[in-house]
Design a protein around this motif. Structure first.
Motif, PDB file in Angstrom:
ATOM      1  N   ASP A  12       0.826  -1.213   0.000  1.00  0.00           N
ATOM      2  CA  ASP A  12       0.000   0.000   0.000  1.00  0.00           C
ATOM      3  C   ASP A  12       0.855   1.257   0.000  1.00  0.00           C
ATOM      4  OD1 ASP A  12      -2.317  -1.404  -0.081  1.00  0.00           O
ATOM      5  OD2 ASP A  12      -2.614  -1.417   2.096  1.00  0.00           O
ATOM      6  N   ALA A  13       1.938   1.281   0.730  1.00  0.00           N
ATOM      7  CA  ALA A  13       2.815   2.451   0.784  1.00  0.00           C
ATOM      8  C   ALA A  13       3.488   2.683  -0.567  1.00  0.00           C
ATOM      9  CB  ALA A  13       3.851   2.276   1.888  1.00  0.00           C
ATOM     10  N   GLU A  14       3.958   1.578  -1.226  1.00  0.00           N
ATOM     11  CA  GLU A  14       4.604   1.711  -2.534  1.00  0.00           C
ATOM     12  C   GLU A  14       3.595   2.185  -3.599  1.00  0.00           C
ATOM     13  OE1 GLU A  14       8.087  -1.715  -2.261  1.00  0.00           O
ATOM     14  OE2 GLU A  14       6.120  -2.214  -3.088  1.00  0.00           O
ATOM     15  N   ALA A  15       2.375   1.659  -3.555  1.00  0.00           N
ATOM     16  CA  ALA A  15       1.356   2.056  -4.525  1.00  0.00           C
ATOM     17  C   ALA A  15       0.994   3.520  -4.355  1.00  0.00           C
ATOM     18  CB  ALA A  15       0.121   1.177  -4.361  1.00  0.00           C
ATOM     19  N   LYS A  16       0.906   3.988  -3.071  1.00  0.00           N
ATOM     20  CA  LYS A  16       0.580   5.387  -2.831  1.00  0.00           C
ATOM     21  C   LYS A  16       1.697   6.294  -3.326  1.00  0.00           C
ATOM     22  CE  LYS A  16      -0.748   8.570   0.776  1.00  0.00           C
ATOM     23  NZ  LYS A  16      -0.898   8.823   2.188  1.00  0.00           N
ATOM     24  N   ALA A  17       2.940   5.921  -3.055  1.00  0.00           N
ATOM     25  CA  ALA A  17       4.078   6.722  -3.519  1.00  0.00           C
ATOM     26  C   ALA A  17       4.148   6.755  -5.054  1.00  0.00           C
ATOM     27  CB  ALA A  17       5.376   6.160  -2.929  1.00  0.00           C
ATOM     28  N   GLU A  18       3.908   5.606  -5.704  1.00  0.00           N
ATOM     29  CA  GLU A  18       3.952   5.553  -7.168  1.00  0.00           C
ATOM     30  C   GLU A  18       2.824   6.396  -7.770  1.00  0.00           C
ATOM     31  OE1 GLU A  18       5.438   4.434 -10.916  1.00  0.00           O
ATOM     32  OE2 GLU A  18       6.327   4.310  -8.927  1.00  0.00           O
ATOM     33  N   ALA A  19       1.632   6.375  -7.216  1.00  0.00           N
ATOM     34  CA  ALA A  19       0.516   7.171  -7.707  1.00  0.00           C
ATOM     35  C   ALA A  19       0.796   8.653  -7.556  1.00  0.00           C
ATOM     36  CB  ALA A  19      -0.769   6.784  -6.970  1.00  0.00           C
ATOM     37  N   GLU A  20       1.356   9.074  -6.423  1.00  0.00           N
ATOM     38  CA  GLU A  20       1.691  10.493  -6.228  1.00  0.00           C
ATOM     39  C   GLU A  20       2.755  10.939  -7.227  1.00  0.00           C
ATOM     40  OE1 GLU A  20       2.735  10.895  -2.128  1.00  0.00           O
ATOM     41  OE2 GLU A  20       0.643  10.880  -1.464  1.00  0.00           O
ATOM     42  N   ARG A  21       3.718  10.052  -7.505  1.00  0.00           N
ATOM     43  CA  ARG A  21       4.774  10.400  -8.465  1.00  0.00           C
ATOM     44  C   ARG A  21       4.181  10.570  -9.869  1.00  0.00           C
ATOM     45  NH1 ARG A  21       7.644   8.147 -12.297  1.00  0.00           N
ATOM     46  NH2 ARG A  21       6.691   6.124 -12.034  1.00  0.00           N
ATOM     47  N   ILE A  22       3.280   9.675 -10.309  1.00  0.00           N
ATOM     48  CA  ILE A  22       2.685   9.770 -11.644  1.00  0.00           C
ATOM     49  C   ILE A  22       1.820  11.018 -11.765  1.00  0.00           C
ATOM     50  CG2 ILE A  22       1.009   8.682 -13.203  1.00  0.00           C
ATOM     51  CD1 ILE A  22       2.083   5.974 -12.230  1.00  0.00           C
ATOM     52  N   ILE A  23       1.046  11.317 -10.708  1.00  0.00           N
ATOM     53  CA  ILE A  23       0.176  12.501 -10.753  1.00  0.00           C
ATOM     54  C   ILE A  23       1.007  13.775 -10.767  1.00  0.00           C
ATOM     55  CG2 ILE A  23      -1.528  13.814  -9.425  1.00  0.00           C
ATOM     56  CD1 ILE A  23      -2.698  11.106  -8.547  1.00  0.00           C
ATOM     57  N   ALA A  24       2.047  13.835  -9.958  1.00  0.00           N
ATOM     58  CA  ALA A  24       2.895  15.031  -9.910  1.00  0.00           C
ATOM     59  C   ALA A  24       3.594  15.249 -11.253  1.00  0.00           C
ATOM     60  CB  ALA A  24       3.908  14.904  -8.777  1.00  0.00           C
ATOM     61  N   ARG A  25       4.059  14.175 -11.883  1.00  0.00           N
ATOM     62  CA  ARG A  25       4.759  14.319 -13.160  1.00  0.00           C
ATOM     63  C   ARG A  25       3.792  14.723 -14.278  1.00  0.00           C
ATOM     64  NH1 ARG A  25       7.638   9.282 -15.691  1.00  0.00           N
ATOM     65  NH2 ARG A  25       5.627   9.077 -16.684  1.00  0.00           N
ATOM     66  N   SER A  26       2.557  14.260 -14.239  1.00  0.00           N
ATOM     67  CA  SER A  26       1.621  14.608 -15.304  1.00  0.00           C
ATOM     68  C   SER A  26       1.170  16.061 -15.212  1.00  0.00           C
ATOM     69  CB  SER A  26       0.409  13.680 -15.273  1.00  0.00           C
ATOM     70  OG  SER A  26      -0.308  13.896 -14.081  1.00  0.00           O
ATOM     71  N   PHE A  27       1.207  16.661 -14.000  1.00  0.00           N
ATOM     72  CA  PHE A  27       0.801  18.052 -13.860  1.00  0.00           C
ATOM     73  C   PHE A  27       1.963  19.029 -13.959  1.00  0.00           C
ATOM     74  CE2 PHE A  27      -3.086  16.205 -12.017  1.00  0.00           C
ATOM     75  CZ  PHE A  27      -4.002  16.879 -12.776  1.00  0.00           C
ATOM     76  N   GLN A  28       3.165  18.554 -14.111  1.00  0.00           N
ATOM     77  CA  GLN A  28       4.325  19.432 -14.286  1.00  0.00           C
ATOM     78  C   GLN A  28       4.736  19.409 -15.745  1.00  0.00           C
ATOM     79  OE1 GLN A  28       7.429  18.090 -11.768  1.00  0.00           O
ATOM     80  NE2 GLN A  28       6.567  18.975  -9.908  1.00  0.00           N
ATOM     81  N   PRO A  29       4.530  20.519 -16.464  1.00  0.00           N
ATOM     82  CA  PRO A  29       4.923  20.535 -17.879  1.00  0.00           C
ATOM     83  C   PRO A  29       6.437  20.569 -18.015  1.00  0.00           C
ATOM     84  CG  PRO A  29       4.121  22.684 -17.218  1.00  0.00           C
ATOM     85  CD  PRO A  29       3.919  21.775 -16.038  1.00  0.00           C
ATOM     86  N   GLU A  30       6.911  19.884 -19.061  1.00  0.00           N
ATOM     87  CA  GLU A  30       8.353  19.881 -19.306  1.00  0.00           C
ATOM     88  C   GLU A  30       8.795  21.201 -19.915  1.00  0.00           C
ATOM     89  OE1 GLU A  30       9.155  16.508 -21.706  1.00  0.00           O
ATOM     90  OE2 GLU A  30       8.394  15.102 -20.241  1.00  0.00           O
ATOM     91  N   THR A  31       7.961  21.807 -20.758  1.00  0.00           N
ATOM     92  CA  THR A  31       8.265  23.122 -21.323  1.00  0.00           C
ATOM     93  C   THR A  31       7.189  24.081 -20.821  1.00  0.00           C
ATOM     94  OG1 THR A  31       6.951  22.644 -23.274  1.00  0.00           O
ATOM     95  CG2 THR A  31       9.299  22.141 -23.406  1.00  0.00           C
ATOM     96  N   PRO A  32       7.527  25.352 -20.718  1.00  0.00           N
ATOM     97  CA  PRO A  32       6.510  26.297 -20.244  1.00  0.00           C
ATOM     98  C   PRO A  32       5.357  26.400 -21.240  1.00  0.00           C
ATOM     99  CG  PRO A  32       8.515  27.441 -20.909  1.00  0.00           C
ATOM    100  CD  PRO A  32       8.805  25.983 -20.952  1.00  0.00           C
ATOM    101  N   VAL A  33       4.147  26.504 -20.748  1.00  0.00           N
ATOM    102  CA  VAL A  33       2.962  26.571 -21.582  1.00  0.00           C
ATOM    103  C   VAL A  33       2.714  28.012 -21.985  1.00  0.00           C
ATOM    104  CG1 VAL A  33       0.473  26.170 -21.647  1.00  0.00           C
ATOM    105  CG2 VAL A  33       1.960  24.581 -20.440  1.00  0.00           C
ATOM    106  N   ARG A  34       2.524  28.221 -23.320  1.00  0.00           N
ATOM    107  CA  ARG A  34       2.190  29.566 -23.795  1.00  0.00           C
ATOM    108  C   ARG A  34       0.680  29.672 -23.847  1.00  0.00           C
ATOM    109  NH1 ARG A  34       5.199  29.962 -29.306  1.00  0.00           N
ATOM    110  NH2 ARG A  34       3.053  30.442 -29.733  1.00  0.00           N
TER     111      ARG A  34
END
Length: 164
Positions: A12-34
């Motif tokens: 459960d701890a590993e699944a929670k950490a992996e889910a937070e990592r995927i969500i954080a990476r999907s909401f952080q753009p690699e290039t700035p959004v115009r």
């Protein structure tokens, strides 16, 4: 590479950490959004009288130029064919009501052309005919011999004339 997490289920701890990592990476753009505006409204007041200032308008044609040209040409051909069809209809409508005057009016140009052609042909024939004057200074003897053969048999008869 570590493939252990594929073969064994996550805790459960590993699944929670992996889910937070995927969500954080999907909401952080690699290039700035115009941020580009999708619409624009010009609120500058228009003049009360006179010409309005020119406004640049982008070309937003959907139809290619060659297709528009073909469309215009087809409209022109259609209009021309319609005109020819209307003219033919009028001529045939006039010929359908046949009267003596109608027939004379239709044949009058042909008769005129035939008359002119006959006159020209006669003039050319007269101009081409040579004038010959035969002058004989010796005595002329003319021998004419006529042979007349007549056969009559029943209802049919045959006459043969040989002139030499």
């Amino acid at each position: 590479m570590d493939f252990d997490h594929i073969t064994r289920p996550l805790t459960d701890a590993e699944a929670k950490a992996e889910a937070e990592r995927i969500i954080a990476r999907s909401f952080q753009p690699e290039t700035p959004v115009r941020h580009i505006p999708t619409s624009f409204r010009d609120d500058t007041p228009l003049p009360a009288y006179g010409d309005t200032p020119p406004v640049h308008q982008d070309d937003k044609r959907i139809v290619p130029a060659w297709a528009a040209g073909i469309a215009v040409a087809s409209i022109g051909v259609g209009a021309g064919i319609t005109g020819i069809g209307c003219g033919a209809w009028l001529v045939l409508q006039g010929l359908a009501s046949v009267t003596l005057y109608g027939v004379l009016m239709v044949t009058l140009p042909f008769a005129g052309v035939a008359m002119v052609a006959t006159a020209i042909g006669g003039a050319i024939n007269k101009a081409r005919s040579a004038v010959t004057n035969n002058v004989f200074e010796a005595p002329v003897v003319q021998n004419t011999q006529i042979n007349n053969t007549s056969n009559q048999r029943g209802m049919f008869s045959r006459t043969r004339n040989d002139v030499r």
